[in-house]
Design a protein around this motif. Structure first.
Motif, PDB file in Angstrom:
ATOM      1  N   UNK A  80       0.869  -1.176   0.000  1.00  0.00           N
ATOM      2  CA  UNK A  80       0.000   0.000   0.000  1.00  0.00           C
ATOM      3  C   UNK A  80       0.909   1.229   0.000  1.00  0.00           C
ATOM      4  N   UNK A  81       0.934   1.971  -1.115  1.00  0.00           N
ATOM      5  CA  UNK A  81       1.923   3.045  -1.248  1.00  0.00           C
ATOM      6  C   UNK A  81       1.380   4.211  -2.075  1.00  0.00           C
ATOM      7  N   UNK A  82       0.376   4.945  -1.563  1.00  0.00           N
ATOM      8  CA  UNK A  82      -0.119   6.123  -2.287  1.00  0.00           C
ATOM      9  C   UNK A  82       0.953   7.207  -2.377  1.00  0.00           C
ATOM     10  N   UNK A  83       0.929   7.963  -3.468  1.00  0.00           N
ATOM     11  CA  UNK A  83       1.833   9.088  -3.609  1.00  0.00           C
ATOM     12  C   UNK A  83       1.350  10.237  -2.720  1.00  0.00           C
ATOM     13  N   UNK A  84       2.295  11.021  -2.251  1.00  0.00           N
ATOM     14  CA  UNK A  84       1.960  12.144  -1.394  1.00  0.00           C
ATOM     15  C   UNK A  84       1.150  13.180  -2.165  1.00  0.00           C
TER      16      UNK A  84
END
Length: 457
Positions: A80-84
């Motif tokens: 799980x790695x959404x962009x800032x």
């Protein structure tokens, strides 16, 4: 006669220095996933298991198909790695073929990113950005008014021009000024984190705690589960939680200075939120005597043997060996020019290689460049090899270290799976684009990214 005292070192040199935090996040296993809600939640990072998809339409099973043998592959990692500051929920999925004949070959490991627009977080994000723009404009107007009010009258015929804090009136926030308020803390780079650490958890002080609670902003459970889909029959490893921790390294040795030499401290602003990046910027020696790349890899990994994933969005990968992939990502420097007019002794420094990727294909959807995002580490093979996780939890530090060394050298045997590689480097779209076939913005998408596999030695 007693030797003269060594005055080159200060008293502080004998102090025990604390470890240095780098800009890399390490993914480590954290026990078996047993809760059904976690298995079906796309916001729960995992090692192995079945995927929990973000897009409402389940991607085809062929996404996991090995491009060497055309067989379905096991899920290695889901992160799980959404962009800032992005309105899109985001997860990264990496599959790897377990057939021995496919190891180390292009297409044996595949990575996909799933995106889905989060409308509630998008509205909150737009509100925050509007408030930020309004505050910056108000500060600029105030600075401009103060500058006009205090600007001294100038004689156009005078040769001396009084200095002003900002000659162009662009606002002190551009060049920095002690008279302006302290800027907010720099944003922490968005990394692969668990659900409770995602950037979509950001609090809004002006929001209503009733209707806009944190639970409403968290990603909902995956719209599509694997219970009634072909993914249920796909091969899989046992599922482990993937937790993240910061990487800490021992401080680099302090160089011994000559008497009378001046020593200047490095600048405090390193552009990575205060984290040390000197290890990443360190160049590789271009030597044929030994594989310095593999030597540095084993040394760096040895500080945290349990790491299965290294995550540093737009960072620098840690190459496994000096193979063709290393040659492509760290091209050799130009040869130094030698004197030809007069005989002379010339000391030629050892050539250094720095990270300069030029052969990574751009994103086919938006044509933006791809940047390094993460890499899989050899210990991931050891974790997946232990079927129920019990053996992995009983290993001592020394046993785990030896297991990692065997995986690094490619001497470990995996009878059940046969998976064997040094590291897998994942490069993803810099803009994290989400567009349809016509190039228009889409609410969700499923896109494959580039994976470079360095084979085990």
């Amino acid at each position: 006669m007693a030797p003269p005292p060594d005055d080159d070192w200060s008293d502080s040199d004998d102090e025990v220095l604390s470890e240095v935090e780098t800009s890399v996040l390490l993914g480590v296993p954290d026990g078996l996933v047993e809760a059904v809600t976690d298995i079906t939640d796309a916001a729960v990072s995992r090692i192995g298991g079945h995927p929990a998809f973000l897009p409402s339409r389940e991607p085809p099973l062929s996404s996991s198909q090995c491009q060497v043998c055309s067989s379905p592959s096991e899920l290695l990692v889901q992160m799980w790695c959404p962009f800032e500051d992005s309105p899109m929920d985001r997860a990264l999925y990496i599959w790897g073929c377990s057939r021995s004949a496919c190891q180390g070959k292009e297409g044996s490991v595949r990575a996909w990113r799933g995106l889905r627009r989060n409308d509630k977080y998008a509205a909150k994000l737009e509100k925050k950005l509007a408030e930020k723009r309004a505050a910056e404009e108000a500060k600029a107007r105030a600075l401009e008014a103060a500058h006009k009010k205090t600007a001294p009258k100038m004689n156009p015929f005078s040769m001396t021009i009084p200095s002003t804090p900002n000659a162009f009136g662009l606002g002190a926030h551009v060049f920095g000024s002690t008279s302006t308020p302290t800027p907010p803390n720099p944003p922490v780079p968005t990394q692969a984190k668990e659900k409770d650490a995602s950037p979509n958890d950001a609090k809004d002080d002006d929001s209503d705690a009733g209707s806009d609670s944190e639970e409403e902003l968290l990603t909902a459970l995956a719209s599509v589960t694997v219970e009634e889909s072909p993914w249920k029959s796909a091969p899989s490893y046992p599922a482990f939680y993937l937790s993240t921790t910061s990487e800490y390294l021992p401080p680099q040795p302090k160089p011994k200075s000559l008497p009378g030499a001046r020593v200047s401290d490095p600048p405090e602003d390193d552009g990575k939120g205060g984290k040390d990046i000197s290890w990443a910027s360190e160049a590789y020696e271009d030597s044929l005597e030994m594989d310095h790349v593999f030597e540095r890899f084993t040394k760096r990994v040895g500080y945290e043997n349990e790491q299965c994933v290294r995550y540093e969005l737009n960072g620098t990968p840690l190459p496994f060996s000096s193979d063709k992939i290393f040659q492509s990502l760290f091209p050799p420097p130009p040869a130094p020019t030698l004197p030809v007019t007069k005989a002379a002794f010339t000391v030629t420094p050892t050539p250094k290689r720095s990270y300069f990727p030029t052969n990574i294909p751009p994103c086919p959807s938006c044509h933006s460049k791809r940047v390094f995002e993460c890499q899989l580490m050899p210990n991931l093979i050891n974790v997946l090899r232990h079927g129920d996780g019990t053996e992995a939890t009983k290993l001592t530090d020394e046993e785990r270290r030896k297991a990692v060394e065997r995986a690094l050298k490619g001497t470990g045997t995996d009878v059940a799976r046969g998976m064997e590689w040094g590291t897998c480097l994942v490069f993803s779209c810099e803009k994290d684009c989400c567009v349809d076939e016509s190039g228009s913005a889409a609410r969700e998408c499923w896109r494959e990214e580039v994976v470079l596999v360095q084979a085990a030695i």
